[in-house]
Design a protein around this motif. Structure first.
Motif, PDB file in Angstrom:
ATOM      1  N   ALA A 140      81.820 -45.551   5.760  1.00  0.00           N
ATOM      2  CA  ALA A 140      82.798 -45.907   6.791  1.00  0.00           C
ATOM      3  C   ALA A 140      84.180 -46.119   6.181  1.00  0.00           C
ATOM      4  O   ALA A 140      85.194 -45.644   6.717  1.00  0.00           O
ATOM      5  N   ALA A 141      84.238 -46.819   5.071  1.00  0.00           N
ATOM      6  CA  ALA A 141      85.527 -47.049   4.421  1.00  0.00           C
ATOM      7  C   ALA A 141      86.137 -45.745   3.942  1.00  0.00           C
ATOM      8  O   ALA A 141      87.346 -45.502   4.102  1.00  0.00           O
ATOM      9  N   GLY A 142      85.307 -44.878   3.376  1.00  0.00           N
ATOM     10  CA  GLY A 142      85.815 -43.604   2.882  1.00  0.00           C
ATOM     11  C   GLY A 142      86.322 -42.716   4.005  1.00  0.00           C
ATOM     12  O   GLY A 142      87.355 -42.055   3.859  1.00  0.00           O
ATOM     13  N   TYR A 143      85.618 -42.723   5.129  1.00  0.00           N
ATOM     14  CA  TYR A 143      86.064 -41.895   6.245  1.00  0.00           C
ATOM     15  C   TYR A 143      87.386 -42.418   6.810  1.00  0.00           C
ATOM     16  O   TYR A 143      88.301 -41.642   7.088  1.00  0.00           O
ATOM     17  N   ALA A 144      87.488 -43.738   6.970  1.00  0.00           N
ATOM     18  CA  ALA A 144      88.737 -44.319   7.471  1.00  0.00           C
ATOM     19  C   ALA A 144      89.895 -43.985   6.531  1.00  0.00           C
ATOM     20  O   ALA A 144      91.009 -43.686   6.972  1.00  0.00           O
ATOM     21  N   ALA A 145      89.644 -44.016   5.227  1.00  0.00           N
ATOM     22  CA  ALA A 145      90.689 -43.703   4.247  1.00  0.00           C
ATOM     23  C   ALA A 145      91.133 -42.250   4.343  1.00  0.00           C
ATOM     24  O   ALA A 145      92.291 -41.917   4.050  1.00  0.00           O
ATOM     25  N   SER A 146      90.220 -41.377   4.779  1.00  0.00           N
ATOM     26  CA  SER A 146      90.539 -39.945   4.833  1.00  0.00           C
ATOM     27  C   SER A 146      91.373 -39.567   6.051  1.00  0.00           C
ATOM     28  O   SER A 146      91.942 -38.471   6.085  1.00  0.00           O
ATOM     29  N   THR A 147      91.447 -40.446   7.046  1.00  0.00           N
ATOM     30  CA  THR A 147      92.133 -40.089   8.282  1.00  0.00           C
ATOM     31  C   THR A 147      93.638 -40.138   8.107  1.00  0.00           C
ATOM     32  O   THR A 147      94.206 -41.138   7.687  1.00  0.00           O
ATOM     33  N   ARG A 148      94.284 -39.028   8.402  1.00  0.00           N
ATOM     34  CA  ARG A 148      95.742 -38.895   8.366  1.00  0.00           C
ATOM     35  C   ARG A 148      96.346 -39.307   7.018  1.00  0.00           C
ATOM     36  O   ARG A 148      97.455 -39.846   6.959  1.00  0.00           O
ATOM     37  N   GLY A 149      95.603 -39.097   5.962  1.00  0.00           N
ATOM     38  CA  GLY A 149      96.100 -39.425   4.631  1.00  0.00           C
ATOM     39  C   GLY A 149      96.294 -40.916   4.405  1.00  0.00           C
ATOM     40  O   GLY A 149      97.130 -41.311   3.594  1.00  0.00           O
ATOM     41  N   ARG A 150      95.492 -41.735   5.078  1.00  0.00           N
ATOM     42  CA  ARG A 150      95.700 -43.183   5.049  1.00  0.00           C
ATOM     43  C   ARG A 150      95.527 -43.776   3.657  1.00  0.00           C
ATOM     44  O   ARG A 150      96.289 -44.618   3.213  1.00  0.00           O
ATOM     45  N   GLY A 151      94.497 -43.337   2.961  1.00  0.00           N
ATOM     46  CA  GLY A 151      94.244 -43.854   1.617  1.00  0.00           C
ATOM     47  C   GLY A 151      93.461 -45.150   1.638  1.00  0.00           C
ATOM     48  O   GLY A 151      93.535 -45.930   2.595  1.00  0.00           O
ATOM     49  N   MET A 152      92.711 -45.400   0.585  1.00  0.00           N
ATOM     50  CA  MET A 152      91.849 -46.576   0.531  1.00  0.00           C
ATOM     51  C   MET A 152      92.640 -47.873   0.470  1.00  0.00           C
ATOM     52  O   MET A 152      92.136 -48.930   0.854  1.00  0.00           O
ATOM     53  N   ASP A 153      93.886 -47.824   0.033  1.00  0.00           N
ATOM     54  CA  ASP A 153      94.695 -49.041  -0.030  1.00  0.00           C
ATOM     55  C   ASP A 153      94.957 -49.625   1.359  1.00  0.00           C
ATOM     56  O   ASP A 153      95.318 -50.801   1.469  1.00  0.00           O
ATOM     57  N   ARG A 154      94.798 -48.827   2.382  1.00  0.00           N
ATOM     58  CA  ARG A 154      95.036 -49.299   3.749  1.00  0.00           C
ATOM     59  C   ARG A 154      93.735 -49.453   4.532  1.00  0.00           C
ATOM     60  O   ARG A 154      93.735 -49.437   5.759  1.00  0.00           O
ATOM     61  N   VAL A 155      92.636 -49.630   3.843  1.00  0.00           N
ATOM     62  CA  VAL A 155      91.334 -49.780   4.505  1.00  0.00           C
ATOM     63  C   VAL A 155      90.680 -51.077   4.059  1.00  0.00           C
ATOM     64  O   VAL A 155      90.709 -51.432   2.876  1.00  0.00           O
ATOM     65  N   GLY A 156      90.100 -51.783   5.020  1.00  0.00           N
ATOM     66  CA  GLY A 156      89.340 -52.994   4.722  1.00  0.00           C
ATOM     67  C   GLY A 156      87.963 -52.902   5.351  1.00  0.00           C
ATOM     68  O   GLY A 156      87.713 -52.071   6.222  1.00  0.00           O
ATOM     69  N   ILE A 157      87.044 -53.763   4.920  1.00  0.00           N
ATOM     70  CA  ILE A 157      85.700 -53.813   5.491  1.00  0.00           C
ATOM     71  C   ILE A 157      85.442 -55.226   5.981  1.00  0.00           C
ATOM     72  O   ILE A 157      85.973 -56.192   5.434  1.00  0.00           O
ATOM     73  N   ALA A 158      84.645 -55.336   7.037  1.00  0.00           N
ATOM     74  CA  ALA A 158      84.451 -56.643   7.664  1.00  0.00           C
ATOM     75  C   ALA A 158      83.159 -56.643   8.466  1.00  0.00           C
ATOM     76  O   ALA A 158      82.579 -55.582   8.752  1.00  0.00           O
ATOM     77  N   PRO A 159      82.697 -57.833   8.864  1.00  0.00           N
ATOM     78  CA  PRO A 159      81.602 -57.884   9.835  1.00  0.00           C
ATOM     79  C   PRO A 159      82.055 -57.272  11.160  1.00  0.00           C
ATOM     80  O   PRO A 159      83.257 -57.184  11.445  1.00  0.00           O
ATOM     81  N   SER A 160      81.108 -56.880  11.983  1.00  0.00           N
ATOM     82  CA  SER A 160      81.439 -56.283  13.274  1.00  0.00           C
ATOM     83  C   SER A 160      81.952 -57.313  14.270  1.00  0.00           C
ATOM     84  O   SER A 160      82.527 -56.947  15.303  1.00  0.00           O
ATOM     85  N   GLY A 161      81.749 -58.568  13.991  1.00  0.00           N
ATOM     86  CA  GLY A 161      82.215 -59.646  14.867  1.00  0.00           C
ATOM     87  C   GLY A 161      81.979 -60.979  14.191  1.00  0.00           C
ATOM     88  O   GLY A 161      81.736 -61.048  12.982  1.00  0.00           O
ATOM     89  N   SER A 162      82.004 -62.039  14.973  1.00  0.00           N
ATOM     90  CA  SER A 162      81.781 -63.373  14.422  1.00  0.00           C
ATOM     91  C   SER A 162      80.353 -63.512  13.892  1.00  0.00           C
ATOM     92  O   SER A 162      79.400 -63.041  14.522  1.00  0.00           O
ATOM     93  N   LEU A 163      80.227 -64.162  12.752  1.00  0.00           N
ATOM     94  CA  LEU A 163      78.908 -64.420  12.165  1.00  0.00           C
ATOM     95  C   LEU A 163      78.347 -65.766  12.624  1.00  0.00           C
ATOM     96  O   LEU A 163      77.299 -66.193  12.151  1.00  0.00           O
ATOM     97  N   GLY A 164      79.047 -66.403  13.559  1.00  0.00           N
ATOM     98  CA  GLY A 164      78.652 -67.743  13.987  1.00  0.00           C
ATOM     99  C   GLY A 164      77.291 -67.819  14.641  1.00  0.00           C
ATOM    100  O   GLY A 164      76.660 -68.883  14.654  1.00  0.00           O
ATOM    101  N   GLY A 165      76.803 -66.695  15.187  1.00  0.00           N
ATOM    102  CA  GLY A 165      75.509 -66.719  15.857  1.00  0.00           C
ATOM    103  C   GLY A 165      74.331 -66.456  14.937  1.00  0.00           C
ATOM    104  O   GLY A 165      73.179 -66.503  15.386  1.00  0.00           O
ATOM    105  N   LEU A 166      74.589 -66.186  13.654  1.00  0.00           N
ATOM    106  CA  LEU A 166      73.513 -65.912  12.708  1.00  0.00           C
ATOM    107  C   LEU A 166      73.121 -67.163  11.939  1.00  0.00           C
ATOM    108  O   LEU A 166      73.928 -68.075  11.739  1.00  0.00           O
ATOM    109  N   ALA A 167      71.875 -67.199  11.501  1.00  0.00           N
ATOM    110  CA  ALA A 167      71.448 -68.252  10.584  1.00  0.00           C
ATOM    111  C   ALA A 167      72.258 -68.135   9.305  1.00  0.00           C
ATOM    112  O   ALA A 167      72.675 -67.027   8.922  1.00  0.00           O
TER     113      ALA A 167
END
Length: 220
Positions: A140-167
Motif C-alpha cells: 500500500a505504501a509503495g503504491y501510494a508513493a508511485s502515484t503522480r510521482g509522489r515519492g515515499m517521502d510523502r507517504v505515511g502508514i497508519a491504522p484504518s481508524g481508532s484503536l480504542g475499540g480493541l483490546a
C-alpha cells in the motif's frame, strides 16, 4: 478534531467553521505541529451543492493558519468517492489519510491526489475483523508513493481508524506491525526482499521457484 460535516450542519451554521478554526489555532499556539481533521465517510455530501459547501468550508477552516502547522484531512469509516477529488482536495491540506480497509474505493482518489500532498494509507486493521499482513502495508505504501510521482517521502502508514475499540494486546499488535513495516520500507529494496514473502509481491518468480525464503520475523 471532528470535521465540519460530521453533524451535517455546516452549510447552515458557519459558526461551526469558526469554532473549529479557533481550535486549530489554539493547538498551533500550544506548539502542536500536526492536527488531523476527521470527516466520517457517511456524512460526506454527494451532490453538487454539498460538494461546493464542503470545499468552501474547508478552505475557510485553513485560511490564515500558521504555515508551519501540518493540517491533515482524514476520511474515516468508508470512502470519499461520492465527494470526488475536486472538493476533497480543494483546501490546502498538507496530507490526507484514507481508511483503505472500510473504504478501498478511495484508492481512486489516492491515484489523482495532487503530487505535493502527503498520503497516509490507513491499512492497519482497527476493527479486529481482519489480519493485517506486513506485505499488505508495504504494498500500500509503495503504491501510494508511485502515484503522480509522489515519492515515499510523502507517504505515511497508519491504522484504518481508532484503536480504542480493541483490546490492548490487539491494538499493540497493529502498532507493532506498522512499526515493522516502516522499518522495512526505510531499509530500501534489500530490506523489503529479505522481510517479505516473495510470493506476495512477485507471482512470476514464485511460480518458477526463483525466490528466497523471507527471514524469520520477530514474534509479535
Amino acid at each position: 478534531l471532528w470535521g465540519l460535516f460530521a453533524a451535517r450542519k455546516v452549510a447552515a451554521a458557519p459558526g461551526v467553521v469558526a469554532a473549529l478554526r479557533a481550535g486549530l489555532l489554539a493547538l498551533a499556539e500550544a506548539g502542536c505541529p500536526v492536527v488531523e481533521v476527521h470527516e466520517p465517510a457517511p456524512s460526506l455530501p454527494g451532490d453538487d451543492a454539498g460538494r461546493g459547501a464542503f470545499a468552501a468550508a474547508h478552505r475557510a477552516l485553513l485560511d490564515g493558519l500558521p504555515e508551519g502547522l501540518h493540517a491533515s484531512l482524514a476520511i474515516t469509516g468508508g470512502d470519499a468517492t461520492s465527494l470526488g477529488p475536486e472538493a476533497l482536495f480543494a483546501a490546502p491540506y498538507r496530507s490526507h489519510l484514507f481508511d483503505l480497509l472500510d473504504g478501498p474505493e478511495s484508492w481512486r482518489l489516492v491515484a489523482v491526489a495532487p503530487p505535493g500532498r502527503g498520503i497516509v494509507v490507513g491499512v492497519g486493521d482497527a476493527s479486529g475483523r481482519r489480519r493485517t499482513r506486513l506485505e499488505d502495508v508495504v504494498w500500500a505504501a509503495g503504491y501510494a508513493a508511485s502515484t503522480r510521482g509522489r515519492g515515499m517521502d510523502r507517504v505515511g502508514i497508519a491504522p484504518s481508524g481508532s484503536l480504542g475499540g480493541l483490546a490492548p494486546d490487539r491494538a499493540r499488535a497493529v502498532i507493532d506491525l506498522l512499526g515493522e513495516a516502516a522499518r522495512t520500507i526505510a531499509g530500501g529494496r534489500d530490506e523489503v526482499l529479505a522481510s517479505l514473502d516473495p510470493r506476495a509481491i512477485d507471482a512470476r518468480s514464485a511460480a518458477l521457484g526463483l525466490y528466497r525464503e523471507p527471514r524469520e520475523r520477530r514474534p509479535r
